[in-house]
Design an enzyme around this catalytic site. Structure first.
Site, PDB file in Angstrom:
ATOM      1  N   ARG A 122      -7.159   6.340   7.302  1.00  0.00           N
ATOM      2  CA  ARG A 122      -8.383   5.585   7.011  1.00  0.00           C
ATOM      3  C   ARG A 122      -9.378   5.667   8.158  1.00  0.00           C
ATOM      4  O   ARG A 122     -10.584   5.553   7.929  1.00  0.00           O
ATOM      5  CB  ARG A 122      -8.053   4.139   6.644  1.00  0.00           C
ATOM      6  CG  ARG A 122      -7.379   4.015   5.286  1.00  0.00           C
ATOM      7  CD  ARG A 122      -7.151   2.566   4.906  1.00  0.00           C
ATOM      8  NE  ARG A 122      -6.195   1.907   5.750  1.00  0.00           N
ATOM      9  CZ  ARG A 122      -4.866   1.940   5.584  1.00  0.00           C
ATOM     10  NH1 ARG A 122      -4.350   2.617   4.570  1.00  0.00           N
ATOM     11  NH2 ARG A 122      -4.068   1.308   6.410  1.00  0.00           N
ATOM     12  N   GLU A 181       2.604  -3.138  12.743  1.00  0.00           N
ATOM     13  CA  GLU A 181       2.816  -4.419  12.073  1.00  0.00           C
ATOM     14  C   GLU A 181       3.964  -4.315  11.064  1.00  0.00           C
ATOM     15  O   GLU A 181       4.712  -5.259  10.874  1.00  0.00           O
ATOM     16  CB  GLU A 181       1.521  -4.848  11.382  1.00  0.00           C
ATOM     17  CG  GLU A 181       1.481  -6.300  10.979  1.00  0.00           C
ATOM     18  CD  GLU A 181       0.211  -6.651  10.215  1.00  0.00           C
ATOM     19  OE1 GLU A 181      -0.661  -5.778  10.041  1.00  0.00           O
ATOM     20  OE2 GLU A 181       0.115  -7.804   9.784  1.00  0.00           O
TER      21      GLU A 181
HETATM   22  P1  AMP Z   1      -1.699  -1.812  14.401  1.00  0.00           P
HETATM   23  O1  AMP Z   1      -1.103  -0.630  15.060  1.00  0.00           O
HETATM   24  O2  AMP Z   1      -0.723  -2.930  14.212  1.00  0.00           O
HETATM   25  O3  AMP Z   1      -2.977  -2.278  15.074  1.00  0.00           O
HETATM   26  O4  AMP Z   1      -2.071  -1.380  12.936  1.00  0.00           O
HETATM   27  C1  AMP Z   1      -3.241  -0.740  12.672  1.00  0.00           C
HETATM   28  C2  AMP Z   1      -3.099   0.309  11.613  1.00  0.00           C
HETATM   29  O5  AMP Z   1      -2.337  -0.151  10.491  1.00  0.00           O
HETATM   30  C3  AMP Z   1      -4.457   0.672  11.103  1.00  0.00           C
HETATM   31  O6  AMP Z   1      -4.499   2.076  10.994  1.00  0.00           O
HETATM   32  C4  AMP Z   1      -4.570   0.005   9.773  1.00  0.00           C
HETATM   33  O7  AMP Z   1      -5.094   0.907   8.849  1.00  0.00           O
HETATM   34  C5  AMP Z   1      -3.166  -0.404   9.371  1.00  0.00           C
HETATM   35  N1  AMP Z   1      -3.009  -1.843   9.083  1.00  0.00           N
HETATM   36  C6  AMP Z   1      -2.209  -2.710   9.756  1.00  0.00           C
HETATM   37  N2  AMP Z   1      -2.253  -3.934   9.237  1.00  0.00           N
HETATM   38  C7  AMP Z   1      -3.125  -3.866   8.217  1.00  0.00           C
HETATM   39  C8  AMP Z   1      -3.619  -4.840   7.282  1.00  0.00           C
HETATM   40  N3  AMP Z   1      -3.227  -6.127   7.299  1.00  0.00           N
HETATM   41  N4  AMP Z   1      -4.514  -4.419   6.373  1.00  0.00           N
HETATM   42  C9  AMP Z   1      -4.930  -3.130   6.356  1.00  0.00           C
HETATM   43  N5  AMP Z   1      -4.487  -2.178   7.189  1.00  0.00           N
HETATM   44  C10 AMP Z   1      -3.593  -2.533   8.111  1.00  0.00           C
END
Ligand code: AMP
Length: 169
Positions: free
Chosen positions: A57, A94
């Site tokens: 994305r 996450e």
């Molecule tokens: P992080 O590494 O935890 O910051 O996760 C970020 C990545 O996971 C990004 O590339 C987002 O596209 C995706 N992502 C994580 N949590 C969400 C969420 N609640 N909604 C949409 N995309 C998420």
């Protein structure tokens, strides 16, 4: 324009307990996408040589942003997707663990890179992407996001880097 109104909350995706921020309503609106790219392009991050974005994305915002700023685009991808010589970093996100890769020659020593992703959650993905850029000898000008989930503390995890987001939640 209220960019946040172009996000759709999807509960329990991709697994129970996650409130997924769906950007497809934004993608389907040329005016909202224009506003998002305008907002990212207006960030005052100083001169940059490249925009790097994270699969998949992040690409949707990173490529038009790079074109707008008149600089090259660097894809940061999931393992096994990039065809040339790569560097890899593993990280915790996450919902699980993963890794990202970059072409070893994608960023040249001394280049300033603006990193972009759609959403900042825990910051694990962006933190890994920053390490990849720095391993190539590049400097992180800033980490820019369309959406920031502030309660997950990703900004703090990215610590030493400048962090900007268009929509704070
Ligand atoms: P992080 O590494 O935890 O910051 O996760 C970020 C990545 O996971 C990004 O590339 C987002 O596209 C995706 N992502 C994580 N949590 C969400 C969420 N609640 N909604 C949409 N995309 C998420």
């Amino acid at each position: 324009m209220n960019l946040a109104s172009f996000l759709r909350d999807v509960p329990d995706f991709p697994k129970p307990g996650i409130l997924f921020k769906d950007i497809t309503p934004m993608l389907s609106s040329p005016k909202a996408m224009q506003a998002a790219i305008d907002g990212l392009a207006a960030l005052d991050v100083g001169p940059i040589d490249k925009v790097a974005a994270i699969e998949s994305r992040g690409f949707l915002f990173g490529v038009p942003l790079a074109m707008r700023l008149g600089v090259g685009f660097v894809p940061v991808r999931k393992p096994g997707k990039l065809p040339w010589k790569t560097n890899r970093i593993e990280y915790v996100l996450e919902y699980g663990t993963d890794a990202v890769e970059i072409h070893q020659d994608a960023v040249h020593p001394g280049e300033r890179v603006l990193l972009v992703d759609d959403l900042l959650a825990t910051g694990g993905t962006m933190g890994a992407a920053c390490q990849l850029v720095e391993a190539c000898g590049g400097t992180v000008a800033a980490c820019a996001f369309v959406v920031e989930l502030g309660f997950l503390g990703g900004r703090k995890k990215l610590g030493q880097h400048r962090v900007d987001s268009l929509i704070g939640i």
